[in-house]
Write a protein that holds these residues in place. Structure first.
Motif, PDB file in Angstrom:
ATOM      1  N   CYS A 153      46.686 -13.490 140.277  1.00 35.37           N
ATOM      2  CA  CYS A 153      46.476 -14.232 139.035  1.00 35.37           C
ATOM      3  C   CYS A 153      47.333 -13.743 137.877  1.00 35.37           C
ATOM      4  CB  CYS A 153      45.003 -14.159 138.651  1.00 35.37           C
ATOM      5  SG  CYS A 153      44.387 -12.500 138.365  1.00 35.37           S
ATOM      6  N   LEU A 154      47.857 -12.541 137.969  1.00 38.74           N
ATOM      7  CA  LEU A 154      48.634 -11.998 136.855  1.00 38.74           C
ATOM      8  C   LEU A 154      50.107 -12.343 137.005  1.00 38.74           C
ATOM      9  CD1 LEU A 154      46.952  -8.502 136.503  1.00 38.74           C
ATOM     10  CD2 LEU A 154      46.890 -10.364 134.844  1.00 38.74           C
ATOM     11  N   LYS A 155      50.612 -13.066 136.039  1.00 38.07           N
ATOM     12  CA  LYS A 155      52.043 -13.400 136.040  1.00 38.07           C
ATOM     13  C   LYS A 155      52.814 -12.181 135.543  1.00 38.07           C
ATOM     14  CE  LYS A 155      50.895 -17.637 137.028  1.00 38.07           C
ATOM     15  NZ  LYS A 155      49.797 -17.513 137.915  1.00 38.07           N
ATOM     16  N   ARG A 156      53.936 -11.944 136.167  1.00 43.26           N
ATOM     17  CA  ARG A 156      54.799 -10.837 135.789  1.00 43.26           C
ATOM     18  C   ARG A 156      56.218 -11.347 135.663  1.00 43.26           C
ATOM     19  NH1 ARG A 156      51.070  -9.348 139.544  1.00 43.26           N
ATOM     20  NH2 ARG A 156      49.910  -7.447 139.236  1.00 43.26           N
ATOM     21  N   LYS A 157      57.027 -10.621 134.918  1.00 42.07           N
ATOM     22  CA  LYS A 157      58.445 -10.978 134.818  1.00 42.07           C
ATOM     23  C   LYS A 157      59.084 -10.821 136.175  1.00 42.07           C
ATOM     24  CE  LYS A 157      60.144 -10.412 130.243  1.00 42.07           C
ATOM     25  NZ  LYS A 157      61.079  -9.755 129.379  1.00 42.07           N
ATOM     26  N   GLN A 158      59.971 -11.736 136.494  1.00 42.19           N
ATOM     27  CA  GLN A 158      60.727 -11.631 137.747  1.00 42.19           C
ATOM     28  C   GLN A 158      61.820 -10.601 137.563  1.00 42.19           C
ATOM     29  OE1 GLN A 158      59.727 -13.284 140.475  1.00 42.19           O
ATOM     30  NE2 GLN A 158      58.070 -14.055 139.203  1.00 42.19           N
TER      31      GLN A 158
END
Length: 159
Positions: A153-158
């Motif tokens: 669920c946690l979006k992170r920088k690519q």
């Protein structure tokens, strides 16, 4: 998604409590699949992202109102380390009115987050706008607990 009223009234804790109870239970059974889907949908509505202190500072500097208050999840884990969340704009105003946060300058808010730099900062959407910055505690945070159960669920920088 959580609303400003959910936060200022404390109702948000009921939702977090249900999710934490589920995460504390033994491995899920097939009958728990529907509950997993409901929890994922509720968490996704917050559009939580892991952000850097630089990104957090930009949100703080753009806000009209800034407040500091105890992490919402800490109410469920009073024994956990004390860290403060940063509330922005309408959420900040509502939390101040409810006595759950205090007015802060942008410098104070940034210093609070920097003082807890070993905790990843998560920004969450409340009432359709990113308004909560939290130096998350991995053991107590509902988002990290969801990740541990396989809910990405946690979006992170690519990279």
């Amino acid at each position: 998604m959580g609303t400003i009223e959910d936060y200022s009234s404390g109702r948000i804790l009921a939702s977090i409590t249900k999710a934490v109870r589920f995460f504390d239970a033994p491995e899920e059974s097939p009958t728990d699949k529907a509950q997993v889907i409901r929890i994922e949908e509720k968490i996704e509505a917050f559009k939580p992202k892991v952000i850097s202190i630089t990104e957090a500072s930009a949100y703080i500097r753009e806000a009209e109102t800034v407040a500091l208050g105890e992490r919402v999840c800490r109410a469920l884990h009073p024994e956990s380390e004390f860290t403060e969340s940063v509330f922005l704009d309408e959420l900040a105003e509502a939390m101040i009115r409810a006595g759950k946060a205090r007015v802060a300058t942008a410098d104070e808010a940034e210093a609070s987050l920097k003082g807890n730099s070993r905790h990843p900062i998560i920004i969450s959407m409340v009432s359709g706008k990113y308004q909560e910055l939290c130096p998350s505690n991995r053991q107590d945070c509902v988002y990290w607990r969801a990740e541990q159960r396989g809910m990405h669920c946690l979006k992170r920088k690519q990279a």
